[in-house]
Design a protein around this motif. Structure first.
Motif, PDB file in Angstrom:
ATOM      1  N   MET A   1       0.653  -1.277   0.001  1.00 19.99           N
ATOM      2  CA  MET A   1       0.026  -0.145  -0.113  1.00 19.99           C
ATOM      3  C   MET A   1       0.845   1.045   0.156  1.00 19.99           C
ATOM      4  O   MET A   1       1.860   1.162   0.564  1.00 19.99           O
ATOM      5  N   SER A   2       0.523   2.181  -0.781  1.00 24.09           N
ATOM      6  CA  SER A   2       1.285   3.415  -0.596  1.00 24.09           C
ATOM      7  C   SER A   2       0.507   4.437  -0.308  1.00 24.09           C
ATOM      8  O   SER A   2      -0.751   4.600  -0.666  1.00 24.09           O
ATOM      9  N   MET A   3       1.123   5.607   0.360  1.00 21.71           N
ATOM     10  CA  MET A   3       0.375   6.517   0.746  1.00 21.71           C
ATOM     11  C   MET A   3       0.619   7.792  -0.009  1.00 21.71           C
ATOM     12  O   MET A   3       2.142   8.027  -0.128  1.00 21.71           O
ATOM     13  N   GLN A   4      -0.092   8.873  -0.170  1.00 20.59           N
ATOM     14  CA  GLN A   4       0.443  10.233  -0.857  1.00 20.59           C
ATOM     15  C   GLN A   4       0.735  11.183   0.100  1.00 20.59           C
ATOM     16  O   GLN A   4      -0.280  11.135   0.959  1.00 20.59           O
ATOM     17  N   ILE A   5       1.623  11.883   0.124  1.00 23.75           N
ATOM     18  CA  ILE A   5       1.927  13.029   1.091  1.00 23.75           C
ATOM     19  C   ILE A   5       2.012  14.424   0.186  1.00 23.75           C
ATOM     20  O   ILE A   5       2.832  14.331  -0.789  1.00 23.75           O
ATOM     21  N   ALA A   6       1.251  15.361   0.570  1.00 22.49           N
ATOM     22  CA  ALA A   6       1.412  16.641  -0.202  1.00 22.49           C
ATOM     23  C   ALA A   6       1.716  17.818   0.815  1.00 22.49           C
ATOM     24  O   ALA A   6       1.369  17.650   2.086  1.00 22.49           O
ATOM     25  N   THR A   7       2.227  18.830   0.339  1.00 18.26           N
ATOM     26  CA  THR A   7       2.549  19.957   1.213  1.00 18.26           C
ATOM     27  C   THR A   7       2.380  21.137   0.085  1.00 18.26           C
ATOM     28  O   THR A   7       2.568  21.178  -1.039  1.00 18.26           O
ATOM     29  N   ARG A   8       2.386  22.441   0.804  1.00 18.88           N
ATOM     30  CA  ARG A   8       2.230  23.502  -0.104  1.00 18.88           C
ATOM     31  C   ARG A   8       3.641  24.509   0.104  1.00 18.88           C
ATOM     32  O   ARG A   8       4.146  24.585   1.258  1.00 18.88           O
ATOM     33  N   VAL A   9       4.233  25.074  -1.065  1.00 22.67           N
ATOM     34  CA  VAL A   9       5.297  25.761  -0.864  1.00 22.67           C
ATOM     35  C   VAL A   9       5.172  26.997  -2.034  1.00 22.67           C
ATOM     36  O   VAL A   9       4.214  26.989  -2.872  1.00 22.67           O
ATOM     37  N   ASP A  10       5.678  28.046  -1.831  1.00 26.15           N
ATOM     38  CA  ASP A  10       5.610  29.103  -2.499  1.00 26.15           C
ATOM     39  C   ASP A  10       6.046  28.934  -3.937  1.00 26.15           C
ATOM     40  O   ASP A  10       6.882  28.001  -4.209  1.00 26.15           O
ATOM     41  N   ASP A  11       5.465  29.468  -4.967  1.00 25.62           N
ATOM     42  CA  ASP A  11       5.725  29.149  -6.513  1.00 25.62           C
ATOM     43  C   ASP A  11       7.131  29.371  -6.765  1.00 25.62           C
ATOM     44  O   ASP A  11       7.765  28.393  -7.351  1.00 25.62           O
ATOM     45  N   GLU A  12       7.676  30.318  -6.130  1.00 27.41           N
ATOM     46  CA  GLU A  12       9.374  30.428  -6.353  1.00 27.41           C
ATOM     47  C   GLU A  12      10.063  29.340  -5.764  1.00 27.41           C
ATOM     48  O   GLU A  12      10.946  28.745  -6.618  1.00 27.41           O
ATOM     49  N   GLN A  13       9.522  28.750  -4.558  1.00 31.69           N
ATOM     50  CA  GLN A  13      10.293  27.885  -3.911  1.00 31.69           C
ATOM     51  C   GLN A  13      10.097  26.460  -4.990  1.00 31.69           C
ATOM     52  O   GLN A  13      11.167  25.619  -5.123  1.00 31.69           O
ATOM     53  N   ALA A  14       8.984  26.407  -5.178  1.00 34.42           N
ATOM     54  CA  ALA A  14       8.532  25.361  -6.115  1.00 34.42           C
ATOM     55  C   ALA A  14       9.264  24.937  -7.348  1.00 34.42           C
ATOM     56  O   ALA A  14       9.794  23.927  -7.873  1.00 34.42           O
ATOM     57  N   ALA A  15       9.559  26.292  -8.165  1.00 30.16           N
ATOM     58  CA  ALA A  15      10.145  26.254  -9.219  1.00 30.16           C
ATOM     59  C   ALA A  15      11.699  26.121  -9.298  1.00 30.16           C
ATOM     60  O   ALA A  15      12.231  25.323  -9.955  1.00 30.16           O
ATOM     61  N   LEU A  16      11.973  26.528  -8.212  1.00 26.76           N
ATOM     62  CA  LEU A  16      13.600  26.234  -7.849  1.00 26.76           C
ATOM     63  C   LEU A  16      13.707  25.003  -7.208  1.00 26.76           C
ATOM     64  O   LEU A  16      14.592  24.205  -7.856  1.00 26.76           O
TER      65      LEU A  16
END
Length: 81
Positions: A1-16
């Protein structure tokens, strides 16, 4: 079984993050998977996590400061080999 983990970051941090993983030849998902595995293996962060020290005192002399800096540079040089 796999679990999905999600988080939010600023657009700039995500792009970097995406660009850095691309340059490393991996994907953001794989990088996060590697972090989670390392985190669990280390039983915590796989790097030092600490608050800055507020009780820093100046060196007694320039010689003491130079000796400290030399020892630190040699230690860091040894760690990168």
């Amino acid at each position: 079984m796999s679990m999905q983990i999600a988080t939010r970051v600023d657009d700039e941090q995500a792009a970097l993050f995406k660009e850095t993983t691309r340059q490393l030849g991996t994907t953001p998902a794989d990088a996060l998977r590697m972090f989670i595995i390392a985190f669990n293996d280390y039983r915590g962060f796989p790097y030092e996590v600490r608050l800055p020290r507020n009780d820093v005192e100046p060196f007694a002399s320039e010689r003491e400061a130079t000796e400290y800096a030399s020892r630190l540079a040699l230690r860091m040089s040894d760690e990168t080999r």
